[in-house]
Design a protein around this motif. Structure first.
Motif, PDB file in Angstrom:
ATOM      1  N   PHE A  83       0.826  -1.210   0.000  1.00 28.44           N
ATOM      2  CA  PHE A  83       0.000   0.000   0.000  1.00 28.44           C
ATOM      3  C   PHE A  83       0.860   1.259   0.000  1.00 28.44           C
ATOM      4  O   PHE A  83       0.444   2.299  -0.524  1.00 28.44           O
ATOM      5  N   GLY A  84       2.054   1.180   0.590  1.00 29.94           N
ATOM      6  CA  GLY A  84       2.964   2.324   0.531  1.00 29.94           C
ATOM      7  C   GLY A  84       3.419   2.626  -0.875  1.00 29.94           C
ATOM      8  O   GLY A  84       3.425   3.784  -1.313  1.00 29.94           O
ATOM      9  N   SER A  85       3.800   1.585  -1.624  1.00 32.83           N
ATOM     10  CA  SER A  85       4.217   1.794  -3.017  1.00 32.83           C
ATOM     11  C   SER A  85       3.053   2.268  -3.867  1.00 32.83           C
ATOM     12  O   SER A  85       3.227   3.083  -4.783  1.00 32.83           O
ATOM     13  N   CYS A  86       1.853   1.783  -3.551  1.00 31.68           N
ATOM     14  CA  CYS A  86       0.664   2.239  -4.281  1.00 31.68           C
ATOM     15  C   CYS A  86       0.430   3.733  -4.051  1.00 31.68           C
ATOM     16  O   CYS A  86       0.210   4.496  -4.993  1.00 31.68           O
ATOM     17  N   GLY A  87       0.490   4.165  -2.784  1.00 28.32           N
ATOM     18  CA  GLY A  87       0.285   5.571  -2.475  1.00 28.32           C
ATOM     19  C   GLY A  87       1.357   6.472  -3.053  1.00 28.32           C
ATOM     20  O   GLY A  87       1.059   7.552  -3.582  1.00 28.32           O
ATOM     21  N   LEU A  88       2.617   6.033  -2.977  1.00 33.14           N
ATOM     22  CA  LEU A  88       3.704   6.841  -3.522  1.00 33.14           C
ATOM     23  C   LEU A  88       3.604   6.966  -5.036  1.00 33.14           C
ATOM     24  O   LEU A  88       3.908   8.029  -5.608  1.00 33.14           O
ATOM     25  N   THR A  89       3.171   5.895  -5.693  1.00 35.51           N
ATOM     26  CA  THR A  89       3.007   5.952  -7.142  1.00 35.51           C
ATOM     27  C   THR A  89       1.899   6.919  -7.529  1.00 35.51           C
ATOM     28  O   THR A  89       2.040   7.711  -8.473  1.00 35.51           O
ATOM     29  N   LEU A  90       0.788   6.868  -6.799  1.00 34.45           N
ATOM     30  CA  LEU A  90      -0.297   7.815  -7.068  1.00 34.45           C
ATOM     31  C   LEU A  90       0.147   9.241  -6.818  1.00 34.45           C
ATOM     32  O   LEU A  90      -0.245  10.169  -7.538  1.00 34.45           O
ATOM     33  N   LEU A  91       0.977   9.427  -5.798  1.00 35.23           N
ATOM     34  CA  LEU A  91       1.499  10.756  -5.505  1.00 35.23           C
ATOM     35  C   LEU A  91       2.431  11.230  -6.609  1.00 35.23           C
ATOM     36  O   LEU A  91       2.383  12.396  -7.028  1.00 35.23           O
ATOM     37  N   ALA A  92       3.272  10.327  -7.095  1.00 36.83           N
ATOM     38  CA  ALA A  92       4.183  10.673  -8.184  1.00 36.83           C
ATOM     39  C   ALA A  92       3.422  10.989  -9.464  1.00 36.83           C
ATOM     40  O   ALA A  92       3.837  11.855 -10.252  1.00 36.83           O
ATOM     41  N   CYS A  93       2.298  10.303  -9.674  1.00 34.70           N
ATOM     42  CA  CYS A  93       1.468  10.556 -10.856  1.00 34.70           C
ATOM     43  C   CYS A  93       0.545  11.760 -10.672  1.00 34.70           C
ATOM     44  O   CYS A  93      -0.202  12.109 -11.591  1.00 34.70           O
ATOM     45  N   ARG A  94       0.576  12.345  -9.466  1.00 38.21           N
ATOM     46  CA  ARG A  94      -0.249  13.503  -9.132  1.00 38.21           C
ATOM     47  C   ARG A  94      -1.741  13.208  -9.332  1.00 38.21           C
ATOM     48  O   ARG A  94      -2.485  14.008  -9.913  1.00 38.21           O
ATOM     49  N   GLU A  95      -2.161  12.037  -8.841  1.00 40.49           N
ATOM     50  CA  GLU A  95      -3.582  11.692  -8.892  1.00 40.49           C
ATOM     51  C   GLU A  95      -4.348  12.693  -8.031  1.00 40.49           C
ATOM     52  O   GLU A  95      -3.942  13.019  -6.925  1.00 40.49           O
ATOM     53  N   SER A  96      -5.475  13.175  -8.524  1.00 44.23           N
ATOM     54  CA  SER A  96      -6.140  14.335  -7.921  1.00 44.23           C
ATOM     55  C   SER A  96      -6.603  14.088  -6.489  1.00 44.23           C
ATOM     56  O   SER A  96      -6.451  14.962  -5.627  1.00 44.23           O
ATOM     57  N   ILE A  97      -7.187  12.928  -6.202  1.00 36.92           N
ATOM     58  CA  ILE A  97      -7.686  12.668  -4.849  1.00 36.92           C
ATOM     59  C   ILE A  97      -6.533  12.602  -3.859  1.00 36.92           C
ATOM     60  O   ILE A  97      -6.602  13.170  -2.761  1.00 36.92           O
ATOM     61  N   VAL A  98      -5.455  11.907  -4.232  1.00 43.57           N
ATOM     62  CA  VAL A  98      -4.296  11.805  -3.355  1.00 43.57           C
ATOM     63  C   VAL A  98      -3.658  13.178  -3.162  1.00 43.57           C
ATOM     64  O   VAL A  98      -3.291  13.549  -2.037  1.00 43.57           O
ATOM     65  N   MET A  99      -3.515  13.940  -4.230  1.00 47.77           N
ATOM     66  CA  MET A  99      -2.925  15.275  -4.121  1.00 47.77           C
ATOM     67  C   MET A  99      -3.775  16.187  -3.242  1.00 47.77           C
ATOM     68  O   MET A  99      -3.254  16.979  -2.461  1.00 47.77           O
ATOM     69  N   ASN A 100      -5.095  16.063  -3.352  1.00 54.19           N
ATOM     70  CA  ASN A 100      -5.978  16.876  -2.530  1.00 54.19           C
ATOM     71  C   ASN A 100      -5.834  16.512  -1.058  1.00 54.19           C
ATOM     72  O   ASN A 100      -5.782  17.384  -0.184  1.00 54.19           O
ATOM     73  N   ALA A 101      -5.759  15.202  -0.763  1.00 56.69           N
ATOM     74  CA  ALA A 101      -5.619  14.763   0.624  1.00 56.69           C
ATOM     75  C   ALA A 101      -4.292  15.215   1.207  1.00 56.69           C
ATOM     76  O   ALA A 101      -4.234  15.727   2.335  1.00 56.69           O
ATOM     77  N   VAL A 102      -3.218  15.033   0.455  1.00 55.35           N
ATOM     78  CA  VAL A 102      -1.897  15.455   0.927  1.00 55.35           C
ATOM     79  C   VAL A 102      -1.848  16.967   1.081  1.00 55.35           C
ATOM     80  O   VAL A 102      -1.280  17.501   2.041  1.00 55.35           O
ATOM     81  N   GLY A 103      -2.480  17.675   0.140  1.00 59.53           N
ATOM     82  CA  GLY A 103      -2.491  19.133   0.213  1.00 59.53           C
ATOM     83  C   GLY A 103      -3.189  19.646   1.453  1.00 59.53           C
ATOM     84  O   GLY A 103      -2.750  20.615   2.077  1.00 59.53           O
ATOM     85  N   LYS A 104      -4.269  18.985   1.836  1.00 54.83           N
ATOM     86  CA  LYS A 104      -4.992  19.418   3.039  1.00 54.83           C
ATOM     87  C   LYS A 104      -4.194  19.116   4.299  1.00 54.83           C
ATOM     88  O   LYS A 104      -4.216  19.890   5.262  1.00 54.83           O
ATOM     89  N   VAL A 105      -3.493  17.981   4.319  1.00 56.80           N
ATOM     90  CA  VAL A 105      -2.677  17.634   5.481  1.00 56.80           C
ATOM     91  C   VAL A 105      -1.524  18.613   5.624  1.00 56.80           C
ATOM     92  O   VAL A 105      -1.208  19.094   6.722  1.00 56.80           O
ATOM     93  N   LEU A 106      -0.873  18.913   4.497  1.00 57.69           N
ATOM     94  CA  LEU A 106       0.276  19.829   4.517  1.00 57.69           C
ATOM     95  C   LEU A 106      -0.134  21.289   4.398  1.00 57.69           C
ATOM     96  O   LEU A 106       0.719  22.165   4.410  1.00 57.69           O
ATOM     97  N   LYS A 107      -1.454  21.532   4.227  1.00 57.09           N
ATOM     98  CA  LYS A 107      -1.998  22.893   4.093  1.00 57.09           C
ATOM     99  C   LYS A 107      -1.376  23.628   2.925  1.00 57.09           C
ATOM    100  O   LYS A 107      -0.954  24.786   3.034  1.00 57.09           O
ATOM    101  N   LEU A 108      -1.338  22.913   1.772  1.00 60.32           N
ATOM    102  CA  LEU A 108      -0.830  23.535   0.555  1.00 60.32           C
ATOM    103  C   LEU A 108      -1.925  24.369  -0.089  1.00 60.32           C
ATOM    104  O   LEU A 108      -3.108  24.124   0.119  1.00 60.32           O
ATOM    105  N   PRO A 109      -1.534  25.367  -0.910  1.00 62.95           N
ATOM    106  CA  PRO A 109      -2.556  26.115  -1.660  1.00 62.95           C
ATOM    107  C   PRO A 109      -3.325  25.187  -2.596  1.00 62.95           C
ATOM    108  O   PRO A 109      -2.819  24.171  -3.046  1.00 62.95           O
TER     109      PRO A 109
END
Length: 330
Positions: free
Chosen positions: A295-321
């Motif tokens: 599941f870690g490799s799955c999440g990192l791959t989605l993050l590397a591909c900038r999948e929208s749901i994952v990017m949105n979740a990470v952005g909210k955690v890190l409080k990105l614009p």
């Protein structure tokens, strides 16, 4: 459950935990409701207008309960309690995963109903599309992992005596995807748009398919036959609801990021394949290492591909614009 239920003598604790976990929140919500709603009689009462939808949901619940429990009942009648025990071990693992997948429906239903009532079709379809993406991102990796690691999972959760439950569990794993999708099409789309009768029809079809296949397969294949019946029943429910919504789904499917999903599944499957030859002495650590890696490799791959749901979740955690999150979820 783990703390209080230790042996067959703890049946009362088991019943108490089950009831409190299922209905305990409703009791607290009833008292909290008084702060939000003025509970007083409002006349004139017109109960007749509510009878049709109430009975529709009632029969929908009955049909769902029948075909989700029919396999266990028929196994007990046509086989024996030992086979029922093996099958229930597989069903419990599937139920935990299904609960996680379908929990999104409870959250989205009020918002989807609001969008539909307000005529905001664009927001409605966008939210449904994100729900589909969430189910696919969660259920597909779960199906793969728990199918490949079915034996250590069953052995760890139920004990080595339940290894005959491995095959039924593998057969049942795709139902996680089917139930997740039908939860969207049925509870999140057909119900808010006032077409709950179509959901009832699909559930009745599932009950019929489950009964007929169980009648044929259980006598020959036992628990695996019941699992096949359940799998086909869930598929038929999903397929019929997809047919009802075929026009709407055309616009929804085009916005789902299948490419990112395919890449992440390929990467994490390769990682899991590399770990299949690794056998640790402890089942716990074996499952921990494989699960974190998969599941870690799955999440990192989605993050590397900038999948929208994952990017949105990470952005909210890190409080990105919002611009750095991908497509934000409403």
């Amino acid at each position: 459950m783990f703390l209080l239920v230790r042996n067959s003598g703890d049946v009362l604790w088991y019943g108490l935990v089950t009831v409190v976990s299922s209905f305990g929140s409703a009791i607290f919500n009833f008292f909290r409701l008084r702060k939000l709603v003025d509970l007083h009689p409002c006349r004139p009462w017109n109960f007749r207008q509510h009878l049709y939808p109430i009975f529709t949901f009632f029969f929908m619940s009955v049909a769902t309960t029948v075909y989700t429990n029919l396999d266990t009942v028929m196994l007990g009648v046509m086989k024996n309690n030992e086979v029922v025990g093996y099958y229930n071990a597989a069903i419990k693992i599937k139920t935990i995963l299904v609960t996680l997948v379908t929990s999104l429906g409870t959250v989205l239903l009020p918002r989807l109903s609001y969008y539909y009532e307000q005529g905001r079709e664009t927001e409605f379809l966008s939210l449904v599309s994100k729900a589909f993406s969430f189910v696919l991102l969660f259920s597909v990796p779960c199906c793969i992992y728990f199918s490949v690691c079915a034996q250590p999972v069953v052995e760890f959760l139920s004990g080595p005596g339940y290894l005959p439950a491995v095959t039924p569990m593998i057969i049942l794993m795709p139902t996680i995807l089917f139930i997740g999708l039908s939860n969207i099409t049925g509870i999140q789309v057909l119900v808010p748009t006032g077409r709950e009768v179509l959901v009832l029809r699909s559930v009745i079809l599932g009950a019929i398919v489950d009964f007929l296949l169980n009648l044929v397969l259980i006598s020959q294949f036992g628990a695996s036959g019941a699992a096949i019946g359940t799998l086909c029943a869930e598929f038929s429910v999903t397929a019929l609801q997809f047919w009802y919504l075929r026009g709407m789904l055309k616009s929804i499917v085009t916005s789902i990021e299948f490419k990112e999903l395919f890449i992440s599944v390929a990467v994490c499957s390769f990682v899991l394949w590399l770990l299949t030859g690794v056998h640790l002495q402890s089942l716990f650590w074996q499952l921990a290492v494989t699960a974190v890696s998969f599941f870690g490799s799955c999440g990192l791959t989605l993050l590397a591909c900038r999948e929208s749901i994952v990017m949105n979740a990470v952005g909210k955690v890190l409080k990105l614009p919002a611009g750095n999150r991908g497509d934000p979820i409403d």
